[in-house]
Design a protein around this motif. Sequence first.
Motif, PDB file in Angstrom:
ATOM      1  N   PHE A 141       0.830  -1.195   0.000  1.00 22.35           N
ATOM      2  CA  PHE A 141       0.000   0.000   0.000  1.00 22.35           C
ATOM      3  C   PHE A 141       0.873   1.256   0.000  1.00 22.35           C
ATOM      4  N   PRO A 142       0.436   2.310  -0.672  1.00 18.38           N
ATOM      5  CA  PRO A 142       1.179   3.577  -0.683  1.00 18.38           C
ATOM      6  C   PRO A 142       0.910   4.366   0.594  1.00 18.38           C
ATOM      7  N   THR A 143       1.513   5.538   0.695  1.00 13.01           N
ATOM      8  CA  THR A 143       1.286   6.431   1.833  1.00 13.01           C
ATOM      9  C   THR A 143       1.119   7.860   1.322  1.00 13.01           C
ATOM     10  N   ALA A 144       0.673   8.727   2.224  1.00 10.76           N
ATOM     11  CA  ALA A 144       0.534  10.143   1.879  1.00 10.76           C
ATOM     12  C   ALA A 144       1.876  10.734   1.473  1.00 10.76           C
ATOM     13  N   ALA A 145       2.938  10.266   2.101  1.00 12.97           N
ATOM     14  CA  ALA A 145       4.269  10.799   1.797  1.00 12.97           C
ATOM     15  C   ALA A 145       4.657  10.593   0.339  1.00 12.97           C
ATOM     16  N   ASP A 146       4.111   9.550  -0.297  1.00  5.15           N
ATOM     17  CA  ASP A 146       4.413   9.308  -1.707  1.00  5.15           C
ATOM     18  C   ASP A 146       3.869  10.415  -2.606  1.00  5.15           C
ATOM     19  N   LEU A 147       2.897  11.157  -2.123  1.00  9.65           N
ATOM     20  CA  LEU A 147       2.271  12.237  -2.894  1.00  9.65           C
ATOM     21  C   LEU A 147       2.733  13.616  -2.449  1.00  9.65           C
ATOM     22  N   ASP A 148       3.185  13.724  -1.205  1.00 12.74           N
ATOM     23  CA  ASP A 148       3.396  15.042  -0.605  1.00 12.74           C
ATOM     24  C   ASP A 148       4.491  15.865  -1.269  1.00 12.74           C
ATOM     25  N   ALA A 149       5.573  15.227  -1.686  1.00 10.11           N
ATOM     26  CA  ALA A 149       6.677  15.990  -2.267  1.00 10.11           C
ATOM     27  C   ALA A 149       6.237  16.733  -3.523  1.00 10.11           C
ATOM     28  N   ALA A 150       5.443  16.060  -4.351  1.00  9.63           N
ATOM     29  CA  ALA A 150       4.974  16.686  -5.596  1.00  9.63           C
ATOM     30  C   ALA A 150       3.773  17.600  -5.366  1.00  9.63           C
ATOM     31  N   PHE A 151       2.982  17.287  -4.328  1.00  9.03           N
ATOM     32  CA  PHE A 151       1.752  18.049  -4.077  1.00  9.03           C
ATOM     33  C   PHE A 151       1.652  18.381  -2.583  1.00  9.03           C
ATOM     34  N   PRO A 152       2.415  19.353  -2.123  1.00 11.82           N
ATOM     35  CA  PRO A 152       2.372  19.680  -0.698  1.00 11.82           C
ATOM     36  C   PRO A 152       1.117  20.425  -0.267  1.00 11.82           C
ATOM     37  N   ASP A 153       0.454  21.112  -1.196  1.00 16.18           N
ATOM     38  CA  ASP A 153      -0.669  21.970  -0.827  1.00 16.18           C
ATOM     39  C   ASP A 153      -2.008  21.576  -1.453  1.00 16.18           C
ATOM     40  N   ARG A 154      -1.978  21.024  -2.659  1.00 14.65           N
ATOM     41  CA  ARG A 154      -3.236  20.655  -3.318  1.00 14.65           C
ATOM     42  C   ARG A 154      -3.749  19.341  -2.741  1.00 14.65           C
ATOM     43  N   PRO A 155      -4.995  19.302  -2.208  1.00 13.73           N
ATOM     44  CA  PRO A 155      -5.511  18.043  -1.645  1.00 13.73           C
ATOM     45  C   PRO A 155      -5.774  17.013  -2.740  1.00 13.73           C
TER      46      PRO A 155
END
Length: 551
Positions: A141-155
Motif C-alpha cells: 500500500f502507498p502512503t501520503a508521503a508518496d504524494l506530498d513531495a509533488a503536491f504539498p498543498d493541493r488536496p
Amino acid sequence: MHRFFLAVLLALAAGPLAAVDVTILTAHRIHTMDTNQPQAQAMAYDASGKILALGDAASLLQRYPAARRLDVGAATVVPGLIDAHGHLPSLGMSFLQVDLNGTRSKAEILARLKTFAATLPKGAWLTGRGWDQNDWPEQAFPTAADLDAAFPDRPIWLRRVDGHAGWANSAALRAVKRDLSGSWQPDGGVIRRDAQGRPDGVFIDNAMDLMDATVPAPDAATLEHALELAMHAAVADGLTGVHDAGITLEELRAYQHLADQGKLPLRVYAMAFGDGPALDWLCANGLYRHPSGRLQMRTVKLFADGALGSRGAALLQDYSDDHGNRGLYVTSPEAMAAATVKARRCGVQVATHAIGDRGIRMTLDAYAHALGTDSGSDHRWRIEHVQVLAPEDLPRLVQLHLVASMQPTHATSDMPWAQARLGPQRVVWAYAWRKVRDAGVPLALGSDFPVESPDPRLGLYAAVTREDAQGNPPGGWYPDEKLTAFEALRGFTLGAAYAGFAEIEIGSLAIGKRADFVVLAQDPLAVPEAQLRTLAVKATYVDGKPVFEAP
C-alpha cells in the motif's frame, strides 16, 4: 350503411400507411436466444420498437411489403447486451478525473497526476481512480508521503481500482474535520496508521466515508453530464442495459431528469444504495418505473464485506498472505438482518455485495431469516460477485432460489495474485461460474465497471477462456470453470434480464419483446475464442432505434 362503408374505406386507407411503420431487419444470422426459434435471418418490429415477427427474409418481406428495410448484410445480430453489475455515475466521473487504470508504479501515477493537475484551478481537489498496488513492483500500500513531495498543498484523493480503498495526501488529511490519529477505527473500515498512530493516507472500505464527506460533491449539472458520458460509452460497447449497482437518491433524480428529456440511450435498472434515503423512498412510494421504460428502481444494494484486492473481503479463515487478517464486515450481521427484513416488508429485491466466503455466509444467513418460508417465491434476491464460495454454501444458493451476479473479468484481473491471497484449496472455489451454474443457480454476468472495463466483449472472452489479453495462462486459469460462448452470451442477455425481472420484455428476440439488439461484424458463437474480445460492434439499437453506429 354510409358509416359502414366509411369505416371500410378508412381501414383500407390505413393498411398501407401502417405497414410503413414497420421495419424489417435482415442479417446473415440473428441469434435470438429464444429456444423456440434460436436463429433467424429477418426480424420485423413496429415504430414503438415491439417485435412483430422473426423468420426468413422472403416471408417477412412478403408479409410487410411496404416496410422499411434495415439490411446489415453479412453481420450477426444478437439481443442487446446487459451488464448485470456496473456503476454508471462512477464511470462517468472517471472521465472527469485523472485515470490511473493500468499504472504500473507510483512514478507513473505521479506523472499522470502532474499532467492532470495542470488543467485544474488553484486549490481545486485532484481526484482520480484506478490504482492497484498489486501491479507495482513492491506490491505494498502507498502512503501520503508518496504524494506530498509533488503536491504539498493541493488536496488529493484517489480511489483504488475496486473502489474499496482510497489514498490521500497530507493536504487532504488536514481537510478532514475529525482527528484521525490514535487507535480507533470506524465500523466496517480501516484507517491505516504508522507506528505513532498517525494516518498514513490509506483508508479501506467504510473508513473512506471520512474522506468522501470532505471532498466537494459534484453539482447536479456535473452529475448529469457524467451520466451521459457513461451511457454513451456503454452503448458504444454494445450495451443496451445496465444494472446500476447502488445509487443515491440524488443520482436517481439525475436519471429521472435525463429520462424526462429522452436522454437515456439505454435501460438503467437502478439499485438503491444501502439502507438509506433511497430505500426509504422506495418503501414510501413503491417500486419505481419511468414511463419511458428506460429507468426503474425496485432493488436495494447492500454490502456484506470489502474486496479481495485490498484484503477487505471477509474470509472464514486467515488470508494466506496476511496471517491474522480475515477481512471485515462492511455491514454488521445485525444491520444486514434488519435491512433485509425491511426490504422484504417493502417488496424490494435485495442484491448484496459479498466477495469472501464469510461475507457470503453472513448474506445467506440474513436472506434465510428475512425470506423465512417464502424462500421459494419469485423474489430473485441476488448475491453480487460470489467470488470466494465455501463448498458447503453452494446448496444454500439453490435452496434460497438466489441469483448469482458474477463478473468474468474479475477472475482474469485477479488471477496473478488471487492464489496468494487464498491458498491452493480455497482458490478452487473462487470465481467458480461453472460450479454455480451447474448447481442450477441462475447466472447473471456483468463487469463491475469502472473496476473493470464496461466492454462486455472482454467479459465474454474471460468467461470462455479464463485467459488474459495475451492468452495466458495457456488453456485458462482453473479451466474447469470456463463457460461456453453460448452460456456466456446468455449470461449477458437472458440471464441479466431475468435478474432484473425483465425477461418478458428483453434478453432475447421474440414476438412481443422489445427490439433491443446489437449488430456485430462477427458471429460470437462461431469465431475462435481468442477473437471474442475483438468483436466489432457495428451498431447498438434500443427500442428499434440506433443509439450507436460505428463510423
